[in-house]
Design a protein around this motif. Structure first.
Motif, PDB file in Angstrom:
ATOM      1  N   ASP A   6       0.957  -1.254   0.024  1.00 17.51           N
ATOM      2  CA  ASP A   6      -0.096   0.193   0.212  1.00 17.51           C
ATOM      3  C   ASP A   6       0.915   1.184  -0.074  1.00 17.51           C
ATOM      4  O   ASP A   6       0.333   2.130  -0.454  1.00 17.51           O
ATOM      5  CB  ASP A   6      -0.707  -0.075   1.063  1.00 17.51           C
ATOM      6  CG  ASP A   6      -2.128  -0.971   1.189  1.00 17.51           C
ATOM      7  OD1 ASP A   6      -2.145  -1.511  -0.141  1.00 17.51           O
ATOM      8  OD2 ASP A   6      -2.805  -1.384   2.163  1.00 17.51           O
ATOM      9  N   LYS A   7       2.017   1.260   0.552  1.00 16.76           N
ATOM     10  CA  LYS A   7       2.942   2.369   0.773  1.00 16.76           C
ATOM     11  C   LYS A   7       3.294   2.808  -0.894  1.00 16.76           C
ATOM     12  O   LYS A   7       3.887   4.067  -1.221  1.00 16.76           O
ATOM     13  CB  LYS A   7       4.150   1.969   1.295  1.00 16.76           C
ATOM     14  CG  LYS A   7       3.913   1.809   2.760  1.00 16.76           C
ATOM     15  CD  LYS A   7       5.241   1.185   3.526  1.00 16.76           C
ATOM     16  CE  LYS A   7       4.998   0.418   4.804  1.00 16.76           C
ATOM     17  NZ  LYS A   7       6.262  -0.043   5.375  1.00 16.76           N
ATOM     18  N   LEU A   8       3.238   1.877  -1.859  1.00 12.03           N
ATOM     19  CA  LEU A   8       3.676   2.093  -3.098  1.00 12.03           C
ATOM     20  C   LEU A   8       2.664   2.853  -3.902  1.00 12.03           C
ATOM     21  O   LEU A   8       3.042   3.427  -5.168  1.00 12.03           O
ATOM     22  CB  LEU A   8       4.125   0.959  -3.876  1.00 12.03           C
ATOM     23  CG  LEU A   8       5.228   0.205  -3.153  1.00 12.03           C
ATOM     24  CD1 LEU A   8       5.747  -1.104  -3.795  1.00 12.03           C
ATOM     25  CD2 LEU A   8       6.557   0.982  -3.034  1.00 12.03           C
ATOM     26  N   ILE A   9       1.257   2.905  -3.680  1.00 14.26           N
ATOM     27  CA  ILE A   9       0.387   3.241  -4.177  1.00 14.26           C
ATOM     28  C   ILE A   9       0.314   4.741  -4.010  1.00 14.26           C
ATOM     29  O   ILE A   9       0.337   5.260  -2.831  1.00 14.26           O
ATOM     30  CB  ILE A   9      -1.145   2.575  -3.861  1.00 14.26           C
ATOM     31  CG1 ILE A   9      -1.015   1.092  -4.080  1.00 14.26           C
ATOM     32  CG2 ILE A   9      -2.276   3.165  -4.894  1.00 14.26           C
ATOM     33  CD1 ILE A   9      -0.499   0.387  -5.351  1.00 14.26           C
ATOM     34  N   VAL A  10       0.053   5.522  -5.045  1.00 18.50           N
ATOM     35  CA  VAL A  10      -0.056   6.889  -5.069  1.00 18.50           C
ATOM     36  C   VAL A  10      -1.480   7.787  -5.557  1.00 18.50           C
ATOM     37  O   VAL A  10      -1.777   6.950  -6.469  1.00 18.50           O
ATOM     38  CB  VAL A  10       1.145   7.821  -5.862  1.00 18.50           C
ATOM     39  CG1 VAL A  10       2.636   7.477  -4.827  1.00 18.50           C
ATOM     40  CG2 VAL A  10       1.167   7.454  -7.116  1.00 18.50           C
ATOM     41  N   GLU A  11      -1.689   8.816  -5.128  1.00 12.65           N
ATOM     42  CA  GLU A  11      -2.764   9.501  -5.701  1.00 12.65           C
ATOM     43  C   GLU A  11      -2.289  10.376  -6.650  1.00 12.65           C
ATOM     44  O   GLU A  11      -1.046  10.610  -6.699  1.00 12.65           O
ATOM     45  CB  GLU A  11      -3.642  10.211  -4.598  1.00 12.65           C
ATOM     46  CG  GLU A  11      -4.056   9.352  -3.749  1.00 12.65           C
ATOM     47  CD  GLU A  11      -5.395   8.611  -4.109  1.00 12.65           C
ATOM     48  OE1 GLU A  11      -5.917   8.789  -5.048  1.00 12.65           O
ATOM     49  OE2 GLU A  11      -5.472   7.211  -3.570  1.00 12.65           O
ATOM     50  N   THR A  12      -3.085  10.627  -7.663  1.00 13.64           N
ATOM     51  CA  THR A  12      -2.391  11.655  -8.659  1.00 13.64           C
ATOM     52  C   THR A  12      -2.992  13.165  -8.496  1.00 13.64           C
ATOM     53  O   THR A  12      -3.015  13.975  -9.353  1.00 13.64           O
ATOM     54  CB  THR A  12      -3.090  11.197 -10.002  1.00 13.64           C
ATOM     55  OG1 THR A  12      -4.513  11.090 -10.166  1.00 13.64           O
ATOM     56  CG2 THR A  12      -2.374   9.990 -10.435  1.00 13.64           C
TER      57      THR A  12
END
Length: 126
Positions: A6-12
């Motif tokens: 989950d730490k690798l998922i980013v919002e845009t």
């Protein structure tokens, strides 16, 4: 249980960018009026054409984030980019489709730099 991935998922959205990095990347090339007009510094005109495109697209991000113009579409067409930067439309189209393809996003023939590409653009402009 938290998934470590989950730490690798980013919002845009704009909250996920370093405003300091964006400001420091652009500070030697552009300024803005409170009405959202982009004013190019002398150093801008010394840049290669493809770097002028990067600076201009990042400038549009500032206008959008600061809401200097509303409504405002951060993305720009090659024609718009050409008219503002002085780079020929042919060169703009070429650079967007080849050299700048990894750092730009094409939305219906309108281009912008996604937030996750700002770091890479900052390195390109050094």
């Amino acid at each position: 249980m938290n998934n470590p991935l989950d730490k690798l998922i980013v919002e845009t959205n704009a909250d996920d960018i370093s405003l300091e990095l964006l400001a420091s990347t652009l500070q030697n090339f552009v300024k803005f009026t409170k009405q959202g007009e982009v004013i190019f510094d002398a150093s801008f005109y010394k840049l290669p054409e493809w770097k002028k495109i990067v600076v201009y697209l990042l400038s549009r991000k500032v206008i959008s984030i600061k809401k200097l113009v509303e409504p405002f579409d951060e993305a720009a067409s090659p024609k718009e980019i050409s008219e503002i930067t002085g780079v020929s439309q042919k060169a703009v189209s070429r650079d967007l489709s080849i050299k700048l393809k990894p750092v730009t996003k094409n939305e219906n023939s309108r281009y912008k730099i996604p937030n996750y590409s700002i770091h890479r653009c900052a390195e390109m402009l050094k």
